[in-house]
Design a protein around this motif. Sequence first.
Motif, PDB file in Angstrom:
ATOM      1  N   ARG A  44     -11.953   7.928  41.415  1.00  0.00           N
ATOM      2  CA  ARG A  44     -10.999   7.116  42.186  1.00  0.00           C
ATOM      3  C   ARG A  44      -9.590   7.649  41.978  1.00  0.00           C
ATOM      4  O   ARG A  44      -8.873   7.885  42.915  1.00  0.00           O
ATOM      5  CB  ARG A  44     -11.062   5.641  41.759  1.00  0.00           C
ATOM      6  N   PHE A  45      -9.188   7.782  40.696  1.00  0.00           N
ATOM      7  CA  PHE A  45      -7.886   8.367  40.414  1.00  0.00           C
ATOM      8  C   PHE A  45      -7.811   8.812  38.959  1.00  0.00           C
ATOM      9  O   PHE A  45      -8.645   8.452  38.142  1.00  0.00           O
ATOM     10  CB  PHE A  45      -6.721   7.428  40.764  1.00  0.00           C
ATOM     11  N   ASP A  46      -6.808   9.643  38.694  1.00  0.00           N
ATOM     12  CA  ASP A  46      -6.579  10.168  37.345  1.00  0.00           C
ATOM     13  C   ASP A  46      -5.796   9.161  36.522  1.00  0.00           C
ATOM     14  O   ASP A  46      -5.068   8.327  37.054  1.00  0.00           O
ATOM     15  CB  ASP A  46      -5.795  11.481  37.405  1.00  0.00           C
ATOM     16  N   VAL A  47      -5.926   9.289  35.228  1.00  0.00           N
ATOM     17  CA  VAL A  47      -5.130   8.523  34.286  1.00  0.00           C
ATOM     18  C   VAL A  47      -4.173   9.517  33.630  1.00  0.00           C
ATOM     19  O   VAL A  47      -4.614  10.497  33.041  1.00  0.00           O
ATOM     20  CB  VAL A  47      -6.008   7.846  33.210  1.00  0.00           C
ATOM     21  N   LYS A  48      -2.908   9.302  33.785  1.00  0.00           N
ATOM     22  CA  LYS A  48      -1.810  10.105  33.243  1.00  0.00           C
ATOM     23  C   LYS A  48      -1.511  11.325  34.087  1.00  0.00           C
ATOM     24  O   LYS A  48      -0.562  11.344  34.837  1.00  0.00           O
ATOM     25  CB  LYS A  48      -2.028  10.489  31.786  1.00  0.00           C
TER      26      LYS A  48
END
Length: 156
Positions: A44-48
């Motif tokens: 879904r999306f990256d973290v950091k």
Amino acid sequence: MAHVFSFWESRAFYDSFMARSHDRLAASQSGTYRDMQVRLFEHRFDVKVGFEPRFSDADVVRVAHCRVRPDRVDHFTLVQEKVWNPAMAGSPGMLRGVFGEAPGNEFLVLSMWDSAAEHGKYRVERIERLGLRAQTEADVAAIAGDVVRVESAWTV
């Protein structure tokens, strides 16, 4: 217990592996494990920062598998992006992570840390306060997780 994470360049490559190689590989490993559970999560999306499936600089991986109440999926996703991700990204020692979704309102949050000590500081200092702000109890029906020490010999 072992946690094995695999990352695929595309769904087409994953489907090709499953169609052509999986059964042969699984048969050769028969009897080497018990109680295996497999889940496929879509990114879904990256973290950091831009996620890379590279473990050489990570000492520990924190994995959280969440089953979210159906009427709270949008809220859960929003607070992951607006509350949890910035908090993790601002924590010393947090390298990168990924947020994924599976059918049935299941989500995976995987974060990589340069040391267990740094992850421990984040956990102690921030989890309770962030959980209240994010309304985690209202969103999550069940959560399972672990802090996994990275075995460099197992990385490929």
